[in-house]
Design an enzyme around this catalytic site. Structure first.
Site, PDB file in Angstrom:
ATOM      1  N   SER A  10     -11.996   1.298  39.489  1.00  0.00           N
ATOM      2  CA  SER A  10     -12.587   0.169  40.217  1.00  0.00           C
ATOM      3  C   SER A  10     -11.625  -1.015  40.140  1.00  0.00           C
ATOM      4  O   SER A  10     -10.828  -1.112  39.193  1.00  0.00           O
ATOM      5  CB  SER A  10     -13.915  -0.221  39.557  1.00  0.00           C
ATOM      6  OG  SER A  10     -14.430  -1.415  40.116  1.00  0.00           O
ATOM      7  N   TYR A  69     -19.072  -2.799  31.662  1.00  0.00           N
ATOM      8  CA  TYR A  69     -18.682  -1.939  32.793  1.00  0.00           C
ATOM      9  C   TYR A  69     -17.183  -2.073  33.073  1.00  0.00           C
ATOM     10  O   TYR A  69     -16.464  -1.075  33.196  1.00  0.00           O
ATOM     11  CB  TYR A  69     -19.490  -2.296  34.044  1.00  0.00           C
ATOM     12  CG  TYR A  69     -19.035  -1.551  35.290  1.00  0.00           C
ATOM     13  CD1 TYR A  69     -19.316  -0.201  35.450  1.00  0.00           C
ATOM     14  CD2 TYR A  69     -18.295  -2.197  36.288  1.00  0.00           C
ATOM     15  CE1 TYR A  69     -18.880   0.499  36.571  1.00  0.00           C
ATOM     16  CE2 TYR A  69     -17.857  -1.514  37.409  1.00  0.00           C
ATOM     17  CZ  TYR A  69     -18.155  -0.166  37.553  1.00  0.00           C
ATOM     18  OH  TYR A  69     -17.712   0.516  38.660  1.00  0.00           O
TER      19      TYR A  69
HETATM   20  P1  NAP Z   1     -23.929   5.967  43.073  1.00  0.00           P
HETATM   21  O1  NAP Z   1     -24.248   6.025  44.514  1.00  0.00           O
HETATM   22  O2  NAP Z   1     -24.915   5.379  42.133  1.00  0.00           O
HETATM   23  O3  NAP Z   1     -23.537   7.458  42.597  1.00  0.00           O
HETATM   24  C1  NAP Z   1     -23.226   7.719  41.268  1.00  0.00           C
HETATM   25  C2  NAP Z   1     -23.020   9.207  41.080  1.00  0.00           C
HETATM   26  O4  NAP Z   1     -22.696   9.423  39.696  1.00  0.00           O
HETATM   27  C3  NAP Z   1     -24.259   9.988  41.410  1.00  0.00           C
HETATM   28  O5  NAP Z   1     -23.909  11.158  42.085  1.00  0.00           O
HETATM   29  C4  NAP Z   1     -24.830  10.317  40.036  1.00  0.00           C
HETATM   30  O6  NAP Z   1     -25.445  11.601  40.069  1.00  0.00           O
HETATM   31  C5  NAP Z   1     -23.576  10.393  39.179  1.00  0.00           C
HETATM   32  N1  NAP Z   1     -23.907  10.117  37.780  1.00  0.00           N
HETATM   33  C6  NAP Z   1     -24.300   8.949  37.215  1.00  0.00           C
HETATM   34  N2  NAP Z   1     -24.574   9.127  35.920  1.00  0.00           N
HETATM   35  C7  NAP Z   1     -24.350  10.441  35.654  1.00  0.00           C
HETATM   36  C8  NAP Z   1     -24.460  11.248  34.490  1.00  0.00           C
HETATM   37  N3  NAP Z   1     -24.889  10.753  33.311  1.00  0.00           N
HETATM   38  N4  NAP Z   1     -24.139  12.558  34.580  1.00  0.00           N
HETATM   39  C9  NAP Z   1     -23.732  13.091  35.766  1.00  0.00           C
HETATM   40  N5  NAP Z   1     -23.615  12.378  36.886  1.00  0.00           N
HETATM   41  C10 NAP Z   1     -23.917  11.073  36.835  1.00  0.00           C
HETATM   42  O7  NAP Z   1     -22.579   5.138  42.832  1.00  0.00           O
HETATM   43  P2  NAP Z   1     -21.168   5.146  43.581  1.00  0.00           P
HETATM   44  O8  NAP Z   1     -20.971   3.787  44.119  1.00  0.00           O
HETATM   45  O9  NAP Z   1     -21.025   6.314  44.474  1.00  0.00           O
HETATM   46  O10 NAP Z   1     -20.221   5.275  42.299  1.00  0.00           O
HETATM   47  C11 NAP Z   1     -19.326   6.374  42.096  1.00  0.00           C
HETATM   48  C12 NAP Z   1     -18.174   5.895  41.219  1.00  0.00           C
HETATM   49  O11 NAP Z   1     -17.476   4.856  41.901  1.00  0.00           O
HETATM   50  C13 NAP Z   1     -18.593   5.301  39.874  1.00  0.00           C
HETATM   51  O12 NAP Z   1     -17.696   5.741  38.880  1.00  0.00           O
HETATM   52  C14 NAP Z   1     -18.464   3.817  40.086  1.00  0.00           C
HETATM   53  O13 NAP Z   1     -18.195   3.138  38.876  1.00  0.00           O
HETATM   54  C15 NAP Z   1     -17.293   3.769  41.034  1.00  0.00           C
HETATM   55  N6  NAP Z   1     -17.183   2.552  41.848  1.00  0.00           N
HETATM   56  C16 NAP Z   1     -18.230   2.133  42.597  1.00  0.00           C
HETATM   57  C17 NAP Z   1     -18.088   0.975  43.347  1.00  0.00           C
HETATM   58  C18 NAP Z   1     -19.213   0.442  44.197  1.00  0.00           C
HETATM   59  O14 NAP Z   1     -19.151  -0.753  44.559  1.00  0.00           O
HETATM   60  N7  NAP Z   1     -20.204   1.245  44.577  1.00  0.00           N
HETATM   61  C19 NAP Z   1     -16.878   0.252  43.326  1.00  0.00           C
HETATM   62  C20 NAP Z   1     -15.835   0.721  42.553  1.00  0.00           C
HETATM   63  C21 NAP Z   1     -15.988   1.874  41.820  1.00  0.00           C
HETATM   64  P3  NAP Z   1     -26.889  11.972  39.442  1.00  0.00           P
HETATM   65  O15 NAP Z   1     -27.744  10.755  39.517  1.00  0.00           O
HETATM   66  O16 NAP Z   1     -27.327  13.141  40.260  1.00  0.00           O
HETATM   67  O17 NAP Z   1     -26.567  12.365  38.045  1.00  0.00           O
END
Ligand code: NAP
Length: 236
Positions: free
Chosen positions: A141, A154
């Protein structure tokens, strides 16, 4: 197609960025192992990909559980005979002032966002080193490069992930393994930005997926080790 027959394991594929990466990789011809904890969403994605003619397995598991992560990598290798690409994407955020953050919340952020990626990387590397080939894509990120008010824990997980990835890259490039870290700004997912006023202008999951495809499909001799991904014009 850019990833024909490549075997890709995507963590956190049940929604958001991971789901988009799985869909984009599949559209480029990859064979997929998708994982997460939500059986319904994961099953829905698996069925959608199979309907499109892609080879896919889904593996339920919690990325903070070492046995689950070991099984995830093992099951992928058993099903497809190899692992070409690992996407360390599973992650979550807790945003509050440090004085209000419980130790358990801090620990769970590190267990999911960093420790899970470490175990998946270690397990996948055993296969990739034997193959003398592989790509590891880490979804970090811009919070891993900047200070985030009310996001100290975070941000620390993402700073850690970037440092880990840079160091692993130096270890494994001699095995023709590429380590890529993508650092997106805010992305329009369920992650916790639903109340943002500029939601229509921030990055979309497909933008991150395109960057992942680009990084994973460069010529094998070229490594794009870090990608900072920002919306071009967030204010309009
Ligand atoms: P999201 O829509 O909340 O999706 C998160 C994913 O991670 C879900 O598929 C969830 O699957 C999985 N997950 C969470 N906790 C888990 C656990 N304990 N075990 C297995 N799977 C788990 O969020 P997203 O925005 O797509 O985020 C994906 C990645 O991108 C993260 O690492 C986040 O830090 C990073 N990121 C996000 C942003 C943003 O603004 N959205 C920006 C920069 C980086 P289940 O619930 O099915 O387990």
């Amino acid at each position: 197609m850019k990833l024909t027959d490549k075997v890709a394991l995507v963590t956190g594929a049940s929604r958001g960025i991971g789901r988009a990466i799985a869909l984009h990789f599949a559209a480029e011809g990859a064979r997929l192992a998708i994982s997460g904890r939500d059986p319904d969403r994961l099953g829905e994605l698996r069925d959608e990909l199979r309907t499109r003619g892609n080879e896919v397995i889904s593996i339920l598991g919690d990325i903070s559980s070492e046995p689950d992560v070991v099984k995830l990598v093992q099951s992928t290798a058993e099903a497809f005979g190899r692992i070409d690409i690992l996407v360390n994407n599973a992650g979550f955020g807790i945003f509050k002032p440090v004085v209000e953050m419980k130790t358990e919340e801090f620990d769970s952020l590190f267990s999911v966002n960093m420790r899970g990626a470490f175990i998946a990387t270690r397990e996948a590397l055993r296969h990739m080193i034997a193959q003398n080939d592989g790509v590891i894509v880490n979804i970090a990120s811009l919070a891993g490069k900047n200070a985030i008010e009310n996001g100290a824990a975070y941000a620390a997980t993402k700073w850690a992930m970037i440092g880990f990835a840079k160091s692993v890259m130096l270890e494994v490039r001699k095995h023709n393994i590429r380590v890529v870290t993508i650092c997106p700004g805010s992305v329009d997912t369920e992650f916790g930005f639903s109340n943002r006023s500029n939601r229509d202008r921030i990055l979309k999951p497909k933008d991150v997926a395109e960057a992942a495809v680009l990084a994973a499909s460069l010529p094998a001799t070229a490594m794009m080790s870090e990608i900072d991904l920002r919306p071009t014009n967030p204010k309009g």
